[in-house]
Design a protein around this motif. Sequence first.
Motif, mmCIF file in Angstrom:
data_model
loop_
_atom_site.group_PDB
_atom_site.id
_atom_site.type_symbol
_atom_site.label_atom_id
_atom_site.label_comp_id
_atom_site.label_asym_id
_atom_site.label_seq_id
_atom_site.Cartn_x
_atom_site.Cartn_y
_atom_site.Cartn_z
ATOM 1 N N LYS A 151 1.904 13.580 0.311
ATOM 2 C CA LYS A 151 0.563 14.577 1.242
ATOM 3 C C LYS A 151 0.496 13.626 2.274
ATOM 4 C CE LYS A 151 -0.643 16.707 -2.709
ATOM 5 N NZ LYS A 151 -0.776 18.423 -2.515
ATOM 6 N N LEU A 152 0.993 12.892 3.230
ATOM 7 C CA LEU A 152 1.051 12.115 4.354
ATOM 8 C C LEU A 152 1.898 13.016 4.431
ATOM 9 C CD1 LEU A 152 -0.031 10.603 6.154
ATOM 10 C CD2 LEU A 152 1.462 8.503 4.996
ATOM 11 N N GLY A 153 2.942 12.967 4.319
ATOM 12 C CA GLY A 153 3.966 14.075 5.128
ATOM 13 C C GLY A 153 3.541 14.901 5.538
ATOM 14 N N GLU A 154 2.321 15.547 5.163
ATOM 15 C CA GLU A 154 2.424 17.721 5.319
ATOM 16 C C GLU A 154 1.053 16.955 5.967
ATOM 17 O OE1 GLU A 154 0.621 18.578 1.125
ATOM 18 O OE2 GLU A 154 2.492 19.101 0.164
ATOM 19 N N HIS A 201 0.536 -1.298 -0.364
ATOM 20 C CA HIS A 201 -0.062 -0.373 0.145
ATOM 21 C C HIS A 201 0.345 1.402 0.084
ATOM 22 C CE1 HIS A 201 -3.461 -2.407 0.644
ATOM 23 N NE2 HIS A 201 -3.187 -2.776 1.071
ATOM 24 N N LYS A 202 0.478 2.307 -1.028
ATOM 25 C CA LYS A 202 1.275 3.422 -0.778
ATOM 26 C C LYS A 202 1.389 4.022 0.571
ATOM 27 C CE LYS A 202 3.510 6.776 -2.795
ATOM 28 N NZ LYS A 202 4.559 6.497 -3.089
ATOM 29 N N PHE A 203 0.094 3.849 1.029
ATOM 30 C CA PHE A 203 0.413 4.768 2.481
ATOM 31 C C PHE A 203 1.793 4.011 3.674
ATOM 32 C CE2 PHE A 203 -0.903 4.286 7.175
ATOM 33 C CZ PHE A 203 -1.128 5.573 7.496
ATOM 34 N N SER A 226 0.868 17.041 14.030
ATOM 35 C CA SER A 226 2.399 17.503 14.715
ATOM 36 C C SER A 226 2.216 18.830 15.468
ATOM 37 C CB SER A 226 3.133 16.504 14.022
ATOM 38 O OG SER A 226 3.903 17.522 13.583
ATOM 39 N N ASP A 227 2.310 20.039 14.770
ATOM 40 C CA ASP A 227 2.527 21.245 14.846
ATOM 41 C C ASP A 227 1.588 21.636 15.743
ATOM 42 O OD1 ASP A 227 5.149 21.198 13.995
ATOM 43 O OD2 ASP A 227 4.390 22.135 11.716
ATOM 44 N N LYS A 265 9.152 6.571 5.276
ATOM 45 C CA LYS A 265 9.857 7.447 5.046
ATOM 46 C C LYS A 265 9.817 8.509 6.521
ATOM 47 C CE LYS A 265 8.382 7.895 0.700
ATOM 48 N NZ LYS A 265 7.419 8.234 -0.807
ATOM 49 N N PHE A 266 11.986 8.688 6.144
ATOM 50 C CA PHE A 266 11.478 9.001 7.407
ATOM 51 C C PHE A 266 11.360 10.653 7.718
ATOM 52 C CE2 PHE A 266 15.830 12.135 9.494
ATOM 53 C CZ PHE A 266 16.490 10.761 10.074
ATOM 54 N N PRO A 267 11.305 10.991 6.947
ATOM 55 C CA PRO A 267 10.913 12.778 7.472
ATOM 56 C C PRO A 267 9.042 12.376 8.187
ATOM 57 C CG PRO A 267 11.571 12.825 5.315
ATOM 58 C CD PRO A 267 12.120 11.346 5.674
ATOM 59 N N ASN A 268 8.080 11.185 7.760
ATOM 60 C CA ASN A 268 6.862 11.145 8.314
ATOM 61 C C ASN A 268 7.314 10.615 9.616
ATOM 62 O OD1 ASN A 268 5.968 12.329 6.409
ATOM 63 N ND2 ASN A 268 5.559 10.271 5.307
#
Length: 216
Positions: A66-69, A4-6, A75-76, A12-15
Amino acid sequence: MAKHKFYEDIVKFPNLLCIYRVAAIFICAAVFIAGFPVIAALFGLTAGLTDYWDGIYARKHNMVTKLGELLDGVSDMLFNFIVMCVALYAGVWSIWIVFAWGIRDIGVLTMRTSAAQLGFSIPSSYLGKLASNFIFYALFLMPIDWALNSESYRHADFVAEHFHPWIGIGVHWLALAGIIVGIAMQWISAVGYARRYIEQYDVVLGEKAKETEKAE
């Protein structure tokens, strides 16, 4: 079986940094309430700095998703909300600070959600990013403020022996000024976001109205 793309994006490291930031803020709150505000501040500093690292790393290594955004925004907001609630619980700041921040962020989030549904975006402005920096540094100073000024701090003798009272007073007003200036900047930036939303709303709805007229 295809992945799954999710799941590909979530690891991924940033996420993962965003997920760490969410987990860390709850740990920071627990450490603060347990009576170790300086440790909470230092641990929270690592969590806050991930807000810079994740974006830089994602852009440098082409990992923007998009998930990272979504994770970054959530989180902010959660980071700010939890720390402000802890400050309210500890009596460091007043409740109006939480309301002033929360009402503005909910308003901007609502506009961005509506904008996404209409097919356009409302990117962050330089003033909005600068405001976030002011708020972050104020949130970092908040537990130090409490440690230097609270009579209930378990290491009060050490604080009294090594820190002049004026240092605590200075940190308190520095943190308070930072959060007030940051929130004020956020409200000013929100006005700019509202203007963009109204302009794009008129354009999108105007184009749809023209298409409807042609179809009839």
